[in-house]
Design a protein around this motif. Structure first.
Motif, PDB file in Angstrom:
ATOM      1  N   VAL A   1       0.201  -1.686   0.051  1.00  0.00           N
ATOM      2  CA  VAL A   1       0.188  -0.630   0.054  1.00  0.00           C
ATOM      3  C   VAL A   1       0.548   1.110   0.078  1.00  0.00           C
ATOM      4  O   VAL A   1       1.673   1.622   0.432  1.00  0.00           O
ATOM      5  CB  VAL A   1      -1.060   0.166   1.257  1.00  0.00           C
ATOM      6  CG1 VAL A   1      -2.084  -0.876   1.301  1.00  0.00           C
ATOM      7  CG2 VAL A   1       0.124  -0.102   2.805  1.00  0.00           C
ATOM      8  N   THR A   2       0.023   2.400  -0.451  1.00  0.00           N
ATOM      9  CA  THR A   2       0.659   4.378  -0.392  1.00  0.00           C
ATOM     10  C   THR A   2       0.805   4.277   1.181  1.00  0.00           C
ATOM     11  O   THR A   2       0.249   3.671   2.226  1.00  0.00           O
ATOM     12  CB  THR A   2       0.611   4.652  -1.216  1.00  0.00           C
ATOM     13  OG1 THR A   2      -1.101   4.733  -0.651  1.00  0.00           O
ATOM     14  CG2 THR A   2       0.366   4.174  -3.024  1.00  0.00           C
ATOM     15  N   ARG A   3       1.612   5.066   1.339  1.00  0.00           N
ATOM     16  CA  ARG A   3       1.539   5.825   3.172  1.00  0.00           C
ATOM     17  C   ARG A   3      -0.015   6.166   2.916  1.00  0.00           C
ATOM     18  O   ARG A   3      -0.355   6.152   4.511  1.00  0.00           O
ATOM     19  CB  ARG A   3       2.768   6.690   3.196  1.00  0.00           C
ATOM     20  CG  ARG A   3       2.975   7.726   4.438  1.00  0.00           C
ATOM     21  CD  ARG A   3       2.321   6.870   6.209  1.00  0.00           C
ATOM     22  NE  ARG A   3       4.105   6.228   5.717  1.00  0.00           N
ATOM     23  CZ  ARG A   3       4.261   5.138   6.529  1.00  0.00           C
ATOM     24  NH1 ARG A   3       3.297   5.013   7.760  1.00  0.00           N
ATOM     25  NH2 ARG A   3       5.752   4.514   6.814  1.00  0.00           N
ATOM     26  N   GLU A   4      -0.271   6.886   1.611  1.00  0.00           N
ATOM     27  CA  GLU A   4      -1.704   7.299   1.779  1.00  0.00           C
ATOM     28  C   GLU A   4      -2.936   6.290   2.268  1.00  0.00           C
ATOM     29  O   GLU A   4      -3.880   6.972   3.411  1.00  0.00           O
ATOM     30  CB  GLU A   4      -2.354   8.813   1.016  1.00  0.00           C
ATOM     31  CG  GLU A   4      -3.039   9.254   0.998  1.00  0.00           C
ATOM     32  CD  GLU A   4      -3.563  10.022  -0.542  1.00  0.00           C
ATOM     33  OE1 GLU A   4      -4.688  10.627  -0.615  1.00  0.00           O
ATOM     34  OE2 GLU A   4      -2.338  10.334  -1.538  1.00  0.00           O
ATOM     35  N   GLU A   5      -2.602   5.602   1.692  1.00  0.00           N
ATOM     36  CA  GLU A   5      -3.380   4.240   1.274  1.00  0.00           C
ATOM     37  C   GLU A   5      -3.266   3.643   3.016  1.00  0.00           C
ATOM     38  O   GLU A   5      -4.818   2.945   4.125  1.00  0.00           O
ATOM     39  CB  GLU A   5      -3.433   3.414   0.625  1.00  0.00           C
ATOM     40  CG  GLU A   5      -3.710   3.962  -0.168  1.00  0.00           C
ATOM     41  CD  GLU A   5      -3.466   2.714  -1.512  1.00  0.00           C
ATOM     42  OE1 GLU A   5      -3.744   2.743  -3.251  1.00  0.00           O
ATOM     43  OE2 GLU A   5      -2.573   1.598  -1.594  1.00  0.00           O
ATOM     44  N   TYR A   6      -1.936   3.642   3.732  1.00  0.00           N
ATOM     45  CA  TYR A   6      -2.339   2.824   5.111  1.00  0.00           C
ATOM     46  C   TYR A   6      -2.953   3.592   5.803  1.00  0.00           C
ATOM     47  O   TYR A   6      -3.015   3.230   6.914  1.00  0.00           O
ATOM     48  CB  TYR A   6      -0.582   2.644   5.574  1.00  0.00           C
ATOM     49  CG  TYR A   6       0.201   2.186   6.599  1.00  0.00           C
ATOM     50  CD1 TYR A   6      -0.729   0.560   6.701  1.00  0.00           C
ATOM     51  CD2 TYR A   6       0.067   2.768   7.468  1.00  0.00           C
ATOM     52  CE1 TYR A   6      -0.145   0.092   8.107  1.00  0.00           C
ATOM     53  CE2 TYR A   6       0.267   2.241   8.645  1.00  0.00           C
ATOM     54  CZ  TYR A   6       0.144   0.838   9.058  1.00  0.00           C
ATOM     55  OH  TYR A   6      -0.079   0.432  10.430  1.00  0.00           O
ATOM     56  N   ASN A   7      -2.327   5.252   5.973  1.00  0.00           N
ATOM     57  CA  ASN A   7      -2.523   5.900   6.700  1.00  0.00           C
ATOM     58  C   ASN A   7      -4.610   6.113   7.291  1.00  0.00           C
ATOM     59  O   ASN A   7      -5.605   5.479   7.634  1.00  0.00           O
ATOM     60  CB  ASN A   7      -3.096   7.008   6.044  1.00  0.00           C
ATOM     61  CG  ASN A   7      -1.033   7.954   6.821  1.00  0.00           C
ATOM     62  OD1 ASN A   7      -0.499   7.387   7.153  1.00  0.00           O
ATOM     63  ND2 ASN A   7      -0.755   9.373   6.678  1.00  0.00           N
TER      64      ASN A   7
END
Length: 300
Positions: A271-277
């Protein structure tokens, strides 16, 4: 003229060991001690005793004071927390297990490919957070200092803070709280228009949008890497001061006899950082609904 010659001499002296490093396909290992300070004065909304604050601070110590190992070559690096055993009966394992859901796991950086990967366990599920390296616009300073046997140069930058960076979280509206306390001492009764019925502790927290970062790097080890996400300087970063966190290199081993494999992690859903957040925020919201509902039930 004399000052220019002096500066050139310093640069040449620093380049001599760097040339020796460049003459071979090298690998190195750096040990970092990290420490984050937390202001406990306003914890618990003024309802916690000093003894309770002390107990919480002791429990948090394992999360706020850590040792990390950076293994690096010319373009790649891994950054992992050093494993250690908890004292019997300390309960540190359970505390660390819970907090590990909100803090970063082992990290991999590749300067050539402009990629950073971080393994993450969140409430029993494995993720692999993949993104581009953060763009840090460093300002190189003239100031120098010695860290161990290495001459280090100062660099500064301002970087945005991740909205889910729990190490940078702090209590919201401290100034307003202090004003209210002063008014109470003076015998004034004021209506609290900011207070809500929320039982969610996250409502009291905020994260700064930007922080100033000061780094110290050494050209004697000519790799563009450092602890955590930090990179992009003409030499290994040996010290970082960012917000309330200090990362200090305490040991360096060049070309160790037993070299660690520097490999890309593959475990977990990518996942990207944005998705993980978003995954984290959704889970926190789920917990808010669950525990908030229970508390409201108790009041009724």
């Amino acid at each position: 003229m004399k000052r220019l010659i002096s500066k050139l001499s310093i640069v040449l002296l620093l380049l001599i060991p760097a040339l020796n490093v460049n003459a071979q396909d090298f690998q190195g290992q750096a040990i970092y001690q990290t420490k984050t300070t937390v202001d406990m004065s306003n914890w618990g909304g003024g309802q916690m005793s000093e003894q309770q604050k002390k107990m919480v601070a002791e429990r948090m110590k394992s999360m706020l004071e850590k040792t990390y190992v950076l293994n690096f070559n010319r373009s790649e690096s891994t950054y992992k927390e050093e494993e250690k055993l908890d004292a019997p009966g300390s309960g540190g394992g359970r505390w660390r297990g819970m907090m590990s859901s909100f803090t970063g796991g082992p990290q991999y950086k590749n300067i050539k490919e402009d990629v950073i990967l971080q393994e993450q366990e969140f409430f029993g599920k494995s993720f692999l957070v993949r993104d581009s390296l953060p763009k840090l616009e460093w300002k190189l300073e003239n100031e120098t200092k010695q860290i161990g046997q290495y001459t280090c140069f100062k660099a500064t930058t301002t970087k945005p803070v991740d909205e889910m960076d729990f190490m940078s979280m702090r209590r919201r509206n401290r100034g307003g709280d202090q004003k209210k306390d002063n008014e109470k001492k003076e015998g004034k009764e004021t209506a609290d228009t900011t207070k809500t019925d929320s039982d969610d502790p996250f409502d009291e927290l905020e994260v700064p949008k930007f922080v100033v970062v000061t780094a110290w790097y050494t050209p004697q080890i000519p790799v563009s890497s450092g602890p955590g996400e930090y990179h992009g300087l003409p030499g290994l970063i040996l010290e970082v001061n960012a917000d309330r966190t200090v990362m200090l290199c305490t040991k360096i081993v060049m070309n160790p006899k037993e070299k660690e494999l520097i490999e890309k992690p593959e475990k977990g859903d990518v996942v990207t950082r944005e998705e993980y957040n978003k995954i984290m925020k959704d889970k926190i919201e789920e917990m808010r609904q669950m525990y908030g509902g229970r508390n409201r039930g108790r009041r009724n």
